[in-house]
Design an enzyme around this catalytic site. Structure first.
Site, PDB file in Angstrom:
ATOM      1  N   ASP A 161      59.368  26.242  61.350  1.00 43.63           N
ATOM      2  CA  ASP A 161      59.210  26.575  62.773  1.00 43.63           C
ATOM      3  C   ASP A 161      57.763  26.979  63.066  1.00 43.63           C
ATOM      4  OD1 ASP A 161      62.094  26.297  63.071  1.00 43.63           O
ATOM      5  OD2 ASP A 161      62.162  28.122  61.888  1.00 43.63           O
ATOM      6  N   HIS A 189      66.321  31.266  62.546  1.00 40.58           N
ATOM      7  CA  HIS A 189      65.979  29.839  62.477  1.00 40.58           C
ATOM      8  C   HIS A 189      67.029  29.099  63.303  1.00 40.58           C
ATOM      9  CE1 HIS A 189      64.766  25.939  61.119  1.00 40.58           C
ATOM     10  NE2 HIS A 189      65.926  25.720  60.528  1.00 40.58           N
TER      11      HIS A 189
HETATM   12  P1  NAD Z   1      71.673  16.850  51.865  1.00 44.26           P
HETATM   13  O1  NAD Z   1      73.104  16.708  52.259  1.00 44.26           O
HETATM   14  O2  NAD Z   1      70.813  15.637  51.809  1.00 44.26           O
HETATM   15  O3  NAD Z   1      71.586  17.536  50.436  1.00 44.26           O
HETATM   16  C1  NAD Z   1      72.298  18.692  50.134  1.00 44.26           C
HETATM   17  C2  NAD Z   1      72.576  18.656  48.648  1.00 44.26           C
HETATM   18  O4  NAD Z   1      73.147  19.890  48.287  1.00 44.26           O
HETATM   19  C3  NAD Z   1      73.600  17.552  48.252  1.00 44.26           C
HETATM   20  O5  NAD Z   1      73.044  16.758  47.226  1.00 44.26           O
HETATM   21  C4  NAD Z   1      74.805  18.351  47.779  1.00 44.26           C
HETATM   22  O6  NAD Z   1      75.507  17.707  46.727  1.00 44.26           O
HETATM   23  C5  NAD Z   1      74.139  19.643  47.312  1.00 44.26           C
HETATM   24  N1  NAD Z   1      75.032  20.810  47.247  1.00 44.26           N
HETATM   25  C6  NAD Z   1      76.057  21.134  48.065  1.00 44.26           C
HETATM   26  N2  NAD Z   1      76.648  22.267  47.651  1.00 44.26           N
HETATM   27  C7  NAD Z   1      75.965  22.669  46.556  1.00 44.26           C
HETATM   28  C8  NAD Z   1      76.109  23.766  45.679  1.00 44.26           C
HETATM   29  N3  NAD Z   1      77.063  24.673  45.843  1.00 44.26           N
HETATM   30  N4  NAD Z   1      75.243  23.877  44.639  1.00 44.26           N
HETATM   31  C9  NAD Z   1      74.271  22.965  44.444  1.00 44.26           C
HETATM   32  N5  NAD Z   1      74.106  21.887  45.242  1.00 44.26           N
HETATM   33  C10 NAD Z   1      74.938  21.755  46.283  1.00 44.26           C
HETATM   34  O7  NAD Z   1      71.027  17.967  52.825  1.00 44.26           O
HETATM   35  P2  NAD Z   1      69.490  18.269  53.080  1.00 44.26           P
HETATM   36  O8  NAD Z   1      69.010  17.417  54.192  1.00 44.26           O
HETATM   37  O9  NAD Z   1      68.739  18.277  51.794  1.00 44.26           O
HETATM   38  O10 NAD Z   1      69.604  19.762  53.691  1.00 44.26           O
HETATM   39  C11 NAD Z   1      70.038  20.838  52.900  1.00 44.26           C
HETATM   40  C12 NAD Z   1      70.204  22.091  53.750  1.00 44.26           C
HETATM   41  O11 NAD Z   1      68.946  22.507  54.258  1.00 44.26           O
HETATM   42  C13 NAD Z   1      71.101  21.913  54.983  1.00 44.26           C
HETATM   43  O12 NAD Z   1      71.910  23.069  55.145  1.00 44.26           O
HETATM   44  C14 NAD Z   1      70.104  21.796  56.113  1.00 44.26           C
HETATM   45  O13 NAD Z   1      70.682  22.157  57.354  1.00 44.26           O
HETATM   46  C15 NAD Z   1      69.066  22.792  55.658  1.00 44.26           C
HETATM   47  N6  NAD Z   1      67.741  22.705  56.287  1.00 44.26           N
HETATM   48  C16 NAD Z   1      67.103  23.872  56.551  1.00 44.26           C
HETATM   49  C17 NAD Z   1      65.836  23.860  57.113  1.00 44.26           C
HETATM   50  C18 NAD Z   1      65.106  25.149  57.420  1.00 44.26           C
HETATM   51  O14 NAD Z   1      64.035  25.081  58.057  1.00 44.26           O
HETATM   52  N7  NAD Z   1      65.580  26.317  57.033  1.00 44.26           N
HETATM   53  C19 NAD Z   1      65.225  22.638  57.397  1.00 44.26           C
HETATM   54  C20 NAD Z   1      65.905  21.450  57.103  1.00 44.26           C
HETATM   55  C21 NAD Z   1      67.188  21.501  56.542  1.00 44.26           C
HETATM   56  C1  LMR Z   2      65.539  21.877  61.071  1.00 45.64           C
HETATM   57  O1  LMR Z   2      65.094  22.822  61.730  1.00 45.64           O
HETATM   58  O2  LMR Z   2      65.045  20.738  61.122  1.00 45.64           O
HETATM   59  C2  LMR Z   2      66.688  22.116  60.131  1.00 45.64           C
HETATM   60  O3  LMR Z   2      67.120  23.436  60.192  1.00 45.64           O
HETATM   61  C3  LMR Z   2      67.794  21.152  60.296  1.00 45.64           C
HETATM   62  C4  LMR Z   2      68.587  21.433  61.556  1.00 45.64           C
HETATM   63  O4  LMR Z   2      69.817  21.480  61.476  1.00 45.64           O
HETATM   64  O5  LMR Z   2      67.966  21.576  62.609  1.00 45.64           O
END
Ligand code: NAD
Ligand code: LMR
Length: 327
Positions: A161, A189
């Site tokens: 952000d 967030h």
């Molecule tokens: P994704 O679905 O591509 O990958 C998630 C991975 O986590 C998968 O491979 C899944 O098998 C694995 N997983 C699920 N449960 C698990 C566990 N208990 N232990 C270990 N691995 C596990 O998702 P992504 O795009 O990589 O996003 C991951 C997370 O990050 C989501 O919750 C998304 O919303 C979040 N995210 C946060 C931010 C932020 O700014 N804070 C930004 C982008 C995404």
């Molecule tokens: C983001 O900010 O891009 C991530 O937290 C993914 C989402 O769900 O917005």
């Protein structure tokens, strides 16, 4: 040569993991002279573990000089053992039309078990960074399970952000992103977050001298930053990954760089009127590697105070929703 640090990463075979791991192994996170051991943790699902094997093969094929070894596991006890950093990414991402808080029920449980396990087996100096959404509240859940580790070891990422806000301001002012400083993210967030533009500087001058359109700052700017994640999901059909991975590199890099000033979601302790028990985005200064102090001296005008109150209310509401998972 320094001895390798152990970096545990959950969700390693996911989208963010794929963009992140080469950056860690290349030295972008911990520096060009710091070898790393990657302890890659996936869900105990055959398809995920098979995908993880492929990721590990690719990492090997990069021949990174700093990549000392790779552990692949679906057992958090193995993955978190002696880890110096635990990067908690593994969780479900939201789809179109969802808010991040909609993920609480599915994702919250993951962080109870991981909090317990990190507390039990990770290194004495372990630091935790949570990315899986809703990141602030998941971080609070994990921290609440720790008996050995103090809450300040647990941080959640609002750096994406901050980077989004910095970039929007630079674009508006027609300057390089590096000219924009002191733009911090307060609160959750989520769309309620507050990018506190009045504190920012552009080219060393107060932001208000360069961007005079207060209506744009209060309206379109805050909205664009707050809803950027949803805009990316709408356009890509999947949540942000490259920018999330890059921001996690920044989050950890700045937490190991004394003097760095940046936005991190930490236990608020009541700073800026936040509920003392919630994890809120706040400006921090890194003191010694891995440790930080919250910068509490920024003034908030009436508009800023109303934004802080709204994001605090949302965080407090999320805390109430997961009450049975805490402690
Ligand atoms: P994704 O679905 O591509 O990958 C998630 C991975 O986590 C998968 O491979 C899944 O098998 C694995 N997983 C699920 N449960 C698990 C566990 N208990 N232990 C270990 N691995 C596990 O998702 P992504 O795009 O990589 O996003 C991951 C997370 O990050 C989501 O919750 C998304 O919303 C979040 N995210 C946060 C931010 C932020 O700014 N804070 C930004 C982008 C995404
Ligand atoms: C983001 O900010 O891009 C991530 O937290 C993914 C989402 O769900 O917005």
């Amino acid at each position: 040569m320094k001895s390798p640090i152990k970096v545990a990463v959950t969700g390693s075979a996911g989208q963010i993991g794929y963009a992140l791991l080469p950056r860690i192994a290349s030295g972008a996170m911990f520096g060009p002279d710091q070898p790393v051991t990657l302890q890659l943790i996936e869900a105990p699902i055959e398809k995920a573990m098979r995908a993880l094997e492929g990721v590990a093969m690719e990492l090997q094929d990069c021949a990174f000089p700093l990549l000392s070894s790779i552990v692949l596991t679906d057992d958090p006890k193995v993955g978190f053992r002696d880890a110096n950093w635990c990067l908690l990414i593994g969780a479900k991402p939201r789809g179109p039309g969802m808010e991040r808080a909609d993920l609480l029920k599915d994702n919250g449980k993951i962080f109870t078990g991981q909090g317990v396990m990190i507390d039990e087996v990770a290194a004495e100096d372990v630091r935790v960074a949570v990315v899986g959404n809703p990141a602030n509240t998941n971080c609070m859940i994990a921290a609440s399970k720790a008996k050995r580790l103090a809450p300040d070891r647990f941080t959640a990422m609002v750096r994406l952000d901050q980077n989004r806000a910095q970039s929007q301001l630079a674009h508006r002012a027609g300057v390089a992103t590096t000219d924009v400083k002191n733009i911090f993210i307060y609160g959750n967030h989520s769309p309620s977050m507050f990018p506190a533009f009045a504190q920012a500087t552009i080219g060393g001058k107060p932001l208000s001298e360069i961007i005079k359109d207060e209506a744009w700052l209060r309206g379109e700017f805050c909205e664009t930053v707050g809803k950027r994640g949803a805009a990316i999901i709408a356009a890509r059909g999947a949540s942000s990954a490259a920018s999330a991975a890059s921001s996690l590199v920044d989050h950890v890099h700045d937490l190991v760089t004394p003097g760095a000033i940046h936005s991190v979601a930490v236990k608020s302790g009541g700073a800026y009127g936040f509920n003392p028990e919630v994890w809120a985005g706040l400006p921090v200064r890194t003191t010694i590697p891995g440790s930080y102090e919250v910068l509490t001296g920024y003034e908030m005008d009436e508009f800023a105070q109303s934004k802080l109150a709204a994001t605090n209310e949302e965080l407090t509401g999320e805390r109430a929703m997961v009450a049975e998972l805490l402690g």
